[in-house]
Scaffold this active site. Sequence first.
Site, mmCIF file in Angstrom:
data_model
loop_
_atom_site.group_PDB
_atom_site.id
_atom_site.type_symbol
_atom_site.label_atom_id
_atom_site.label_comp_id
_atom_site.label_asym_id
_atom_site.label_seq_id
_atom_site.Cartn_x
_atom_site.Cartn_y
_atom_site.Cartn_z
ATOM 1 C CG ASP A 60 21.378 41.850 74.003
ATOM 2 O OD1 ASP A 60 22.488 42.332 74.290
ATOM 3 O OD2 ASP A 60 20.702 42.269 73.053
ATOM 4 C CE1 TYR A 62 30.262 39.734 73.644
ATOM 5 C CE2 TYR A 62 30.263 37.385 74.130
ATOM 6 C CZ TYR A 62 30.694 38.664 74.407
ATOM 7 O OH TYR A 62 31.570 38.881 75.455
ATOM 8 C CG PHE A 73 30.106 38.972 80.048
ATOM 9 C CD1 PHE A 73 30.232 40.230 79.460
ATOM 10 C CD2 PHE A 73 29.305 38.857 81.181
ATOM 11 C CE1 PHE A 73 29.592 41.344 79.996
ATOM 12 C CE2 PHE A 73 28.660 39.966 81.723
ATOM 13 C CZ PHE A 73 28.811 41.207 81.120
ATOM 14 C CG HIS A 183 28.614 46.403 80.312
ATOM 15 N ND1 HIS A 183 29.454 46.048 79.276
ATOM 16 C CD2 HIS A 183 27.638 45.474 80.339
ATOM 17 C CE1 HIS A 183 28.990 44.953 78.707
ATOM 18 N NE2 HIS A 183 27.894 44.577 79.331
#
Length: 216
Positions: A60, A62, A73, A183
Amino acid sequence: MQSWKEIIEHQKSQEYFQKLKNTIEHQYQATPIYPPREKIFAAFDKTPLETLKVVILGQDPYHAEGQAQGLAFSTPANIPNPPSMVNILKEIESDLGAVSMCQDGDLTPWANQGVLLLNTILTVKAHQPKSHRNIGWEIFTDNIITHISNHCENSIFLLWGSNAIAKSQLIDKHRHSILTAPHPSPLSAYRGFLGCRHFGQTNALLKRLGKTPIVW
């Protein structure tokens, strides 16, 4: 081939999306929500379906002010790189022996080369990660992933972290390539994201397919 606009309009006409829209419209009026409303679908604006080569799946957006810009990202160039972005840049340099063209954390140049930077959840409440889980975004993005799987050929999916890797069941492995890793978050990057060499592997696959490699 359908455009993203046509595909998204079809999703917006469905009952689940009407409920989702009502929920987030109310929240945008009541509390800070990221990204800004006009950037929710930025990933699709930056990477038209006919240019798609690679899908990088995030979780999801930031959740701090000024960070989310609708691309998984990625953050605006004028703010410090978040920890996950630091690890992504570190892995690029280790893998390719050269620094990324996106040292400032803005991944728009990747998107412009056919890398769809897609979060599975497209909005978030300020300072509350995963706060928009299970309100309908996962249905939307599952449908997008399924559409790519069914209607595109030879896309490369980079699935980082257990949530992204779970989406591999939506992807036809005979038509597409899937690379998985932990991740890039500092909580998990040391378990195998650092050293995964996905950027070099992706470019090797693209060359084999006769496609232009990504300038990472």
